[in-house]
Design an enzyme around this catalytic site. Structure first.
Site, PDB file in Angstrom:
ATOM      1  N   GLY A  85      30.589   8.279 -63.721  1.00 55.58           N
ATOM      2  CA  GLY A  85      30.148   9.619 -63.368  1.00 55.58           C
ATOM      3  C   GLY A  85      30.302   9.999 -61.922  1.00 55.58           C
ATOM      4  N   MET A  86      29.177  10.140 -61.232  1.00 51.23           N
ATOM      5  CA  MET A  86      29.155  10.577 -59.844  1.00 51.23           C
ATOM      6  C   MET A  86      29.911   9.612 -58.940  1.00 51.23           C
ATOM      7  SD  MET A  86      28.376  12.843 -57.708  1.00 51.23           S
ATOM      8  CE  MET A  86      27.285  13.897 -58.671  1.00 51.23           C
ATOM      9  N   ASP A 113      22.465   7.046 -69.940  1.00 53.84           N
ATOM     10  CA  ASP A 113      23.317   6.172 -69.130  1.00 53.84           C
ATOM     11  C   ASP A 113      24.349   5.457 -69.999  1.00 53.84           C
ATOM     12  OD1 ASP A 113      22.122   6.715 -66.658  1.00 53.84           O
ATOM     13  OD2 ASP A 113      20.492   5.327 -67.070  1.00 53.84           O
ATOM     14  N   ASP A 128      42.758 -37.865 -59.790  1.00 56.13           N
ATOM     15  CA  ASP A 128      42.171 -37.461 -61.070  1.00 56.13           C
ATOM     16  C   ASP A 128      40.649 -37.576 -61.066  1.00 56.13           C
ATOM     17  OD1 ASP A 128      44.613 -36.894 -62.067  1.00 56.13           O
ATOM     18  OD2 ASP A 128      44.698 -38.508 -63.545  1.00 56.13           O
TER      19      ASP A 128
END
Length: 513
Positions: free
Chosen positions: A434-435, A299, A36
């Protein structure tokens, strides 16, 4: 208490140890069996501490079980008192040693008679509360102990500071980006011409806690730790507090306006002038934080309509959900938290910002929800990052529990105006956009470690019959491409030209062996 191989919040004694090791010259003693006492190593590794963590384990072994713990615990307290000369020693059991049901308060009372240090027993129910709740309770207990003693000794100075000042409550060790957030809050308060009276528990001195009431009001950046202390100070000393998290441009402005309101209210009874922070809010929003500009850029507009899942502690999960929806136009399909004790506040905060709300501390339930919803991105804890890896869904980590990755060497706050920039970057970089999506479709994904065939195209020379196509269509979208690639790889290795349902199952068996 819960038995699990993964928990979003650890056992109660970890919360107590985090608070104790955040204060200067405070030593914690764990009444615990071997195993512990991993906190020391964990803190040294994650926080990259150069000094040893001020925590000692008073080991429960077979000899202790036979004779009782009092002699060993008291001896350990007195030994650390002589060796370290701490201002305060905090004794805490663990959930394991709590089973013994020993009267540890009596041990503390006995040690206090001899010890030069103050000694207190962490008054936490280890069966009912988790790490977060225990940390909140322990911090309040320490503050109450010293302020009550100050009253008894009639040493309390009732006068506020001449200039506007605040206490920042809840910055402590192993917190999610806490050190960076604290630095950003210091900058903001300096800009607002507000003095910092004390920051607790991180770097604070228990001997200085008697001066907490001198501040004009308290700031609680995270609800998880510090709220109980703020409520106590409000009840006993009439100190106002602000519990809004200054995360995101909208809540940042609201946080500063609440500070302005408190300063102007208290300025009526002092020689201080009234303040107007609206020009500061405008300047910081337009020129320091790039998030407001970014949210209007092409963006960010590409993110509109993207679906996400948010999960974490109440402060971060609620704030990130609101930022995604109202500041970035991103849809949150589900927002959730593992802080079940604060579920009502969380639901109130995100009502209307998401489609569904999930309150659970079961990671399997979170994983099933994510698999069902198939979001474009996840914003969660390290567990959600692992879930995202299995499901091939990107994940941005926004909350504890934490990993070494969440203790960056560079400056990365989540609070303040610089925090808005960091969050915007995290959100944007967590999506395949996107791309990138187009290129992944063309080139077959990110994984280039293993060449499937001599051609990058995966369907040359292979035919899927109608039954296998139908079976493939039943597989969830996030796993379909991977199954298709693995099946075609298997077919090529075996010289099979037509893929049937039987070939699909054979490929699956081969992959599992």
């Amino acid at each position: 208490m819960k038995l699990a191989y993964w928990m979003y919040a650890g056992p109660a004694h970890i919360g107590t140890l985090r608070v104790a090791s955040s204060f200067k010259n405070v030593h914690a003693i764990m009444h615990a069996p071997l195993g512990d006492d991993y906190f020391n190593v964990m803190r040294s590794m994650l926080e990259r501490e150069r000094d040893f963590t001020a925590a000692t384990a008073s080991i429960v072994d077979r000899h202790v079980l036979a004779r009782g713990s009092q002699e060993r615990v008291v001896d350990n307290i007195l030994r650390k008192d002589k060796e370290e000369h701490p201002d305060l020693i905090i004794l805490t059991p663990t959930c394991t040693s709590s089973i013994l049901q020993e009267d540890l308060q009596n041990f503390v009372n006995r040690a206090s008679i001899i010890s030069d240090s103050d000694v207190i027993f962490a008054d936490v129910d280890h069966y009912q509360v988790n790490e977060i709740q225990a940390a909140d309770r322990t911090l309040e207990q320490v503050v109450r102990y010293y302020l009550d003693r100050c009253h008894r000794q009639e040493k309390w100075d009732q006068f506020l500071t001449d200039a506007p000042s605040v206490n920042i409550i809840g910055i402590f060790t192993l917190g999610f980006h806490n050190q960076h957030d604290c630095r950003e809050l210091r900058r903001l308060l300096r800009d607002l011409d507000i003095q910092i009276n004390q920051i607790i528990p991180e770097g604070g001195s228990v001997e200085e806690l008697q001066n907490l009431p001198k501040a004009w009001f308290n700031l609680i950046p995270y609800r998880e730790v510090g709220l109980m202390t703020a409520m106590y100070l409000n009840k006993e000393y009439g100190m106002p507090y602000i519990s809004t998290a200054p995360m995101g441009a909208v809540d940042m402005a609201e946080w500063i306006r609440q500070i302005q309101k408190n300063v102007n209210t208290l300025a009526l009874s002092s020689s201080s002038k009234r303040v107007d922070y609206e020009p500061y809010i405008d300047g910081q929003t337009r020129f320091v934080s790039q998030a407001a500009w970014f949210s209007r850029s092409i963006d960010c507009q590409n993110l509109t309509g993207k679906e996400t899942v948010v999960f974490g502690d109440t402060t971060h999960a609620a704030s990130i959900t609101k930022i995604l929806v109202r500041e970035m136009g991103i849809r949150v399909s589900c927002a959730g938290t593992y802080c079940k004790h604060d579920a009502e506040w969380f639901k109130e905060q995100i009502q209307g910002f998401c489609d569904e709300i999930l309150i659970t501390d079961d990671h399997a339930e979170v994983g099933d929800m994510i698999a069902h919803m198939e979001p474009s991105a996840i914003f969660g804890t390290q567990m959600e990052r692992h879930i995202g890896k299995r499901l091939d869904i990107p994940c941005g980590v926004i909350s504890a529990p934490v990993h070494i990755q969440n203790f960056p060497l560079g400056y990365r706050p989540f609070l303040g105006y610089e925090g808005t920039n960091q969050i915007a970057d995290l959100v944007y970089n967590s999506f395949a956009l996107g791309m990138e999506d187009h290129l992944l479709d063309i080139f077959g994904g990110h994984d280039t470690k293993e060449i499937i065939s001599k051609s990058l195209s995966t369907d040359i020379g292979l035919i899927w019959n109608p039954e296998s196509r139908l079976e493939l269509s039943k597989i969830p979208r996030f796993a379909r491409e991977k199954v298709e690639r693995n099946t075609e790889k298997f077919a090529r290795q075996k010289g099979i030209e037509t893929i049937t349902v039987e070939v699909m199952y054979a490929a699956k068996e081969a992959l599992n062996t």
